[in-house]
Motif scaffolding. Sequence first.
Motif, PDB file in Angstrom:
ATOM      1  N   CYS A   1       0.831  -1.205   0.000  1.00 36.40           N
ATOM      2  CA  CYS A   1       0.000   0.000   0.000  1.00 36.40           C
ATOM      3  C   CYS A   1       0.861   1.249   0.000  1.00 36.40           C
ATOM      4  O   CYS A   1       2.057   1.223   0.299  1.00 36.40           O
ATOM      5  CB  CYS A   1      -0.922  -0.007   1.226  1.00 36.40           C
ATOM      6  SG  CYS A   1      -2.177  -1.290   1.165  1.00 36.40           S
ATOM      7  N   ASN A   2       0.202   2.360  -0.355  1.00 35.28           N
ATOM      8  CA  ASN A   2       0.831   3.685  -0.377  1.00 35.28           C
ATOM      9  C   ASN A   2       2.039   3.724  -1.315  1.00 35.28           C
ATOM     10  O   ASN A   2       3.038   4.403  -1.043  1.00 35.28           O
ATOM     11  CB  ASN A   2       1.242   4.134   1.030  1.00 35.28           C
ATOM     12  CG  ASN A   2       0.049   4.208   1.977  1.00 35.28           C
ATOM     13  OD1 ASN A   2      -1.044   4.614   1.582  1.00 35.28           O
ATOM     14  ND2 ASN A   2       0.256   3.813   3.222  1.00 35.28           N
ATOM     15  N   GLN A   3       1.967   3.006  -2.406  1.00 41.87           N
ATOM     16  CA  GLN A   3       2.990   3.024  -3.437  1.00 41.87           C
ATOM     17  C   GLN A   3       2.368   2.580  -4.757  1.00 41.87           C
ATOM     18  O   GLN A   3       1.212   2.144  -4.798  1.00 41.87           O
ATOM     19  CB  GLN A   3       4.160   2.119  -3.072  1.00 41.87           C
ATOM     20  CG  GLN A   3       3.773   0.672  -2.826  1.00 41.87           C
ATOM     21  CD  GLN A   3       4.952  -0.172  -2.397  1.00 41.87           C
ATOM     22  OE1 GLN A   3       6.023  -0.090  -3.000  1.00 41.87           O
ATOM     23  NE2 GLN A   3       4.763  -0.985  -1.351  1.00 41.87           N
ATOM     24  N   LYS A   4       3.129   2.700  -5.810  1.00 41.93           N
ATOM     25  CA  LYS A   4       2.611   2.368  -7.128  1.00 41.93           C
ATOM     26  C   LYS A   4       2.388   0.874  -7.264  1.00 41.93           C
ATOM     27  O   LYS A   4       3.234   0.065  -6.885  1.00 41.93           O
ATOM     28  CB  LYS A   4       3.576   2.858  -8.209  1.00 41.93           C
ATOM     29  CG  LYS A   4       3.099   2.608  -9.635  1.00 41.93           C
ATOM     30  CD  LYS A   4       4.105   3.121 -10.654  1.00 41.93           C
ATOM     31  CE  LYS A   4       3.638   2.860 -12.068  1.00 41.93           C
ATOM     32  NZ  LYS A   4       4.613   3.336 -13.080  1.00 41.93           N
ATOM     33  N   PHE A   5       1.217   0.527  -7.817  1.00 41.62           N
ATOM     34  CA  PHE A   5       0.885  -0.859  -8.100  1.00 41.62           C
ATOM     35  C   PHE A   5       0.592  -0.985  -9.590  1.00 41.62           C
ATOM     36  O   PHE A   5      -0.262  -0.281 -10.126  1.00 41.62           O
ATOM     37  CB  PHE A   5      -0.349  -1.300  -7.292  1.00 41.62           C
ATOM     38  CG  PHE A   5      -0.795  -2.704  -7.587  1.00 41.62           C
ATOM     39  CD1 PHE A   5      -0.191  -3.784  -6.980  1.00 41.62           C
ATOM     40  CD2 PHE A   5      -1.825  -2.939  -8.491  1.00 41.62           C
ATOM     41  CE1 PHE A   5      -0.605  -5.089  -7.257  1.00 41.62           C
ATOM     42  CE2 PHE A   5      -2.240  -4.229  -8.772  1.00 41.62           C
ATOM     43  CZ  PHE A   5      -1.629  -5.302  -8.156  1.00 41.62           C
ATOM     44  N   GLU A   6       1.312  -1.873 -10.249  1.00 46.14           N
ATOM     45  CA  GLU A   6       1.156  -2.045 -11.694  1.00 46.14           C
ATOM     46  C   GLU A   6       1.172  -3.532 -12.016  1.00 46.14           C
ATOM     47  O   GLU A   6       2.061  -4.274 -11.559  1.00 46.14           O
ATOM     48  CB  GLU A   6       2.269  -1.325 -12.445  1.00 46.14           C
ATOM     49  CG  GLU A   6       2.146  -1.372 -13.963  1.00 46.14           C
ATOM     50  CD  GLU A   6       3.205  -0.543 -14.659  1.00 46.14           C
ATOM     51  OE1 GLU A   6       3.334  -0.660 -15.904  1.00 46.14           O
ATOM     52  OE2 GLU A   6       3.916   0.221 -13.973  1.00 46.14           O
ATOM     53  N   LEU A   7       0.211  -3.962 -12.795  1.00 45.21           N
ATOM     54  CA  LEU A   7       0.077  -5.368 -13.153  1.00 45.21           C
ATOM     55  C   LEU A   7      -0.343  -5.459 -14.612  1.00 45.21           C
ATOM     56  O   LEU A   7      -1.290  -4.799 -15.043  1.00 45.21           O
ATOM     57  CB  LEU A   7      -0.970  -6.052 -12.258  1.00 45.21           C
ATOM     58  CG  LEU A   7      -1.283  -7.518 -12.570  1.00 45.21           C
ATOM     59  CD1 LEU A   7      -0.061  -8.393 -12.314  1.00 45.21           C
ATOM     60  CD2 LEU A   7      -2.475  -7.995 -11.739  1.00 45.21           C
ATOM     61  N   LYS A   8       0.356  -6.301 -15.361  1.00 46.54           N
ATOM     62  CA  LYS A   8       0.044  -6.509 -16.768  1.00 46.54           C
ATOM     63  C   LYS A   8      -0.440  -7.927 -16.985  1.00 46.54           C
ATOM     64  O   LYS A   8       0.256  -8.899 -16.643  1.00 46.54           O
ATOM     65  CB  LYS A   8       1.274  -6.235 -17.636  1.00 46.54           C
ATOM     66  CG  LYS A   8       1.016  -6.422 -19.127  1.00 46.54           C
ATOM     67  CD  LYS A   8       2.275  -6.213 -19.938  1.00 46.54           C
ATOM     68  CE  LYS A   8       2.019  -6.501 -21.409  1.00 46.54           C
ATOM     69  NZ  LYS A   8       3.248  -6.380 -22.233  1.00 46.54           N
ATOM     70  N   LEU A   9      -1.632  -8.053 -17.551  1.00 49.32           N
ATOM     71  CA  LEU A   9      -2.203  -9.343 -17.897  1.00 49.32           C
ATOM     72  C   LEU A   9      -2.568  -9.322 -19.383  1.00 49.32           C
ATOM     73  O   LEU A   9      -3.456  -8.576 -19.802  1.00 49.32           O
ATOM     74  CB  LEU A   9      -3.453  -9.633 -17.063  1.00 49.32           C
ATOM     75  CG  LEU A   9      -3.236  -9.846 -15.561  1.00 49.32           C
ATOM     76  CD1 LEU A   9      -4.565 -10.043 -14.857  1.00 49.32           C
ATOM     77  CD2 LEU A   9      -2.335 -11.048 -15.319  1.00 49.32           C
ATOM     78  N   ASN A  10      -1.844 -10.120 -20.139  1.00 54.63           N
ATOM     79  CA  ASN A  10      -2.046 -10.179 -21.590  1.00 54.63           C
ATOM     80  C   ASN A  10      -1.900  -8.787 -22.203  1.00 54.63           C
ATOM     81  O   ASN A  10      -0.830  -8.187 -22.133  1.00 54.63           O
ATOM     82  CB  ASN A  10      -3.394 -10.815 -21.918  1.00 54.63           C
ATOM     83  CG  ASN A  10      -3.414 -12.289 -21.556  1.00 54.63           C
ATOM     84  OD1 ASN A  10      -2.386 -12.859 -21.204  1.00 54.63           O
ATOM     85  ND2 ASN A  10      -4.569 -12.903 -21.621  1.00 54.63           N
ATOM     86  N   ASP A  11      -2.952  -8.232 -22.764  1.00 52.07           N
ATOM     87  CA  ASP A  11      -2.853  -6.928 -23.416  1.00 52.07           C
ATOM     88  C   ASP A  11      -3.519  -5.823 -22.600  1.00 52.07           C
ATOM     89  O   ASP A  11      -3.946  -4.811 -23.147  1.00 52.07           O
ATOM     90  CB  ASP A  11      -3.481  -6.979 -24.818  1.00 52.07           C
ATOM     91  CG  ASP A  11      -4.884  -7.541 -24.781  1.00 52.07           C
ATOM     92  OD1 ASP A  11      -5.313  -7.998 -23.706  1.00 52.07           O
ATOM     93  OD2 ASP A  11      -5.550  -7.542 -25.835  1.00 52.07           O
ATOM     94  N   VAL A  12      -3.608  -6.026 -21.283  1.00 52.00           N
ATOM     95  CA  VAL A  12      -4.189  -5.025 -20.389  1.00 52.00           C
ATOM     96  C   VAL A  12      -3.196  -4.733 -19.277  1.00 52.00           C
ATOM     97  O   VAL A  12      -2.575  -5.651 -18.719  1.00 52.00           O
ATOM     98  CB  VAL A  12      -5.536  -5.505 -19.798  1.00 52.00           C
ATOM     99  CG1 VAL A  12      -6.103  -4.459 -18.849  1.00 52.00           C
ATOM    100  CG2 VAL A  12      -6.522  -5.803 -20.919  1.00 52.00           C
ATOM    101  N   ARG A  13      -3.049  -3.449 -18.967  1.00 53.11           N
ATOM    102  CA  ARG A  13      -2.172  -3.016 -17.887  1.00 53.11           C
ATOM    103  C   ARG A  13      -3.025  -2.316 -16.819  1.00 53.11           C
ATOM    104  O   ARG A  13      -3.747  -1.352 -17.121  1.00 53.11           O
ATOM    105  CB  ARG A  13      -1.094  -2.061 -18.414  1.00 53.11           C
ATOM    106  CG  ARG A  13      -0.019  -1.715 -17.389  1.00 53.11           C
ATOM    107  CD  ARG A  13       0.956  -0.700 -17.975  1.00 53.11           C
ATOM    108  NE  ARG A  13       1.554  -1.178 -19.193  1.00 53.11           N
ATOM    109  CZ  ARG A  13       2.659  -1.920 -19.246  1.00 53.11           C
ATOM    110  NH1 ARG A  13       3.268  -2.263 -18.132  1.00 53.11           N
ATOM    111  NH2 ARG A  13       3.137  -2.304 -20.413  1.00 53.11           N
ATOM    112  N   PHE A  14      -2.933  -2.791 -15.590  1.00 50.79           N
ATOM    113  CA  PHE A  14      -3.675  -2.216 -14.470  1.00 50.79           C
ATOM    114  C   PHE A  14      -2.728  -1.346 -13.646  1.00 50.79           C
ATOM    115  O   PHE A  14      -1.642  -1.806 -13.259  1.00 50.79           O
ATOM    116  CB  PHE A  14      -4.284  -3.313 -13.596  1.00 50.79           C
ATOM    117  CG  PHE A  14      -5.270  -4.191 -14.319  1.00 50.79           C
ATOM    118  CD1 PHE A  14      -6.590  -3.815 -14.436  1.00 50.79           C
ATOM    119  CD2 PHE A  14      -4.859  -5.391 -14.887  1.00 50.79           C
ATOM    120  CE1 PHE A  14      -7.505  -4.620 -15.115  1.00 50.79           C
ATOM    121  CE2 PHE A  14      -5.765  -6.204 -15.556  1.00 50.79           C
ATOM    122  CZ  PHE A  14      -7.086  -5.815 -15.668  1.00 50.79           C
ATOM    123  N   VAL A  15      -3.160  -0.125 -13.362  1.00 54.28           N
ATOM    124  CA  VAL A  15      -2.335   0.839 -12.630  1.00 54.28           C
ATOM    125  C   VAL A  15      -3.166   1.422 -11.499  1.00 54.28           C
ATOM    126  O   VAL A  15      -4.346   1.781 -11.699  1.00 54.28           O
ATOM    127  CB  VAL A  15      -1.842   1.980 -13.551  1.00 54.28           C
ATOM    128  CG1 VAL A  15      -0.954   2.942 -12.780  1.00 54.28           C
ATOM    129  CG2 VAL A  15      -1.096   1.414 -14.743  1.00 54.28           C
TER     130      VAL A  15
END
Length: 610
Positions: free
Chosen positions: A93-107
């Motif tokens: 928590c309280n920091q950047k979270f980034e996750l890439k699944l196939n052709d989608v990037r969650f930020v």
Amino acid sequence: METNVNPLAVILVYFDSKGDRLLYRYPYQTLGQTEVANDEQRKSRKRNPYAVANTDDLLQTPTHLGAAKSQGQLQGFADEVLSALFAVKPQLCNQKFELKLNDVRFVSHPTLIPHKEQRSGPMAKQQMLINIVFALHAQASYSIVKCYHELSKRLGLALKFEEQRSGYLTEQTAQMARTHDEQQQQPLERTLELIAERCSLAQALRSIFHDLCTTGLLSTSLNHNLTLCFCLPAKAHQLHKKGSMVDPETIDRCLRALKPYHGMLLLVDFAELLDCVPPTGARMLWQLVDVYDPLISLQSMSSNADLSIEHVYKLVSHLVYWAKATIIYPLCETNVYVIAPDAPLHTKSHLVEKFSARFAGMSLFEVISDFSLPTSIGHLTTPLQQPARQGILAQMVIWMLQHHLLMQLHTYVQFMPSEDEFGDSASCSNHLRDAISDEEGDQEPDADELHGSMLSMSSHPLPVPAVLVGGHRREVSEDHSSLASDNIAVQPSSSHKSNFSITASMSTDNCDSLDSMEDEQKLKELLQVFSDADRAAIRRIPASANVDDLSLLVKLYQMGYFKSEHHLEEIMYFENLRRSQLLQLLDKFRDVLIIYETEDPAIASMYNTK
């Protein structure tokens, strides 16, 4: 690409001691049903009886996440999966979270928020996690991902503030969870629509999504108390120049090059300026807008608005970031403009009708044709023109600058002595000396005879005529000193004035010779800053004999103005020079100074099409 800028979805995930839950997302796409429908559609297709199933690659398992996005919307992810993914541990928590699944990037930026009623109680350590996630295209650039992370972080901080002030987040999340429990038998789209009707937080998230997809500018009010302002530059700047991908790093480079001699050009009406600033900063903005004039510099605006130049820089930088203004050089007759290479000037352009509506009876193509070649405004005006006509021309130039149809060219200087010319001059001098020596060698006997005859003539006394001095005949062949004394005695009527004039002329000649020696010494000292080859090239220029001209040349050279990095307007401002004075210097030393015209790279980089 423009489509990579728009978000695919916005998701609100909540986690507390009772567990995690996806409370709201927009758009209202039923992700699980879409997945089932796609599977049924694939099964219903007529299978080729001759097709062979490939089972060799056991690691490449078939997945339904291949079509994670379709028509700009997120698909293929169930709510339970997304809730489990984004309900992160407190360590993340309280920091950047980034996750890439196939052709989608969650930020996102997960934020821990304490409950309002438990902040001072024994259970104050219990906190709830709120995570506002943006689903983006996987090809989105680093700058775009960074902007969405910043937006998620600001939303988390705003909700934390409102929770500590009035328990707003606890109330909204409880209302959303209650609506989910009440509508378990209803379709999920209906449940999400009902949440948007009941909860102001869901309405704010929906408004943010629409603003990001349309203008890139948002000004959202949370709990009718806190106003959140945000700009997505890659989207906002396309409103004025379609296809231009402007990232924050490019804007920062442009704003770091901001100088007091620059000017500001508004791209929108005054009424639209308040959307980009919070209410606390509106007063200073209006102070600047009241004195706004594209004909004056930022330094003049600072003085007229009674603001420091640092505050003016911040306000102008804010307007440029929000695509409300752009940086120009103040409009004047010496400014040189040319048609922008990517100007939308096709016959179907909407700017043609827009220009005709703004300036009745004028044709955009006819007016802008005057700038097919680099042209200054002064060349398009004459002293016989009426002031109203000149004012209309200035307004048309401003309009074309606002729509990025024209770009300004600045004059840059490069110190570049030509070695070829120097070599040719030296060879010509050598050939000339060889030719003279050959002629002297051919005429050597005649010269010797002439020299001998002169010597023989000087060895014999010449007949000297007699002169009459004081009634007596006297030969002039006597001593030179006596002759000089007699000459003085012959002219007893010479006045003291003539003697004084002779003495004064001698003293003046002595002073001139002393001044010339001092000037020559000073010229040598000034030329020491150049190399031997450059010094020789400068000495061949007649203007180098003038101490004032050479001093100014050396001063500008030492300051680094002759490296094609500073245009004339910048040199004029920092060295307090007039344009005519600088142009005369460039003309006098044109053999070693090369000038060329180009646009300011710091400003031009903002609107380069990518």
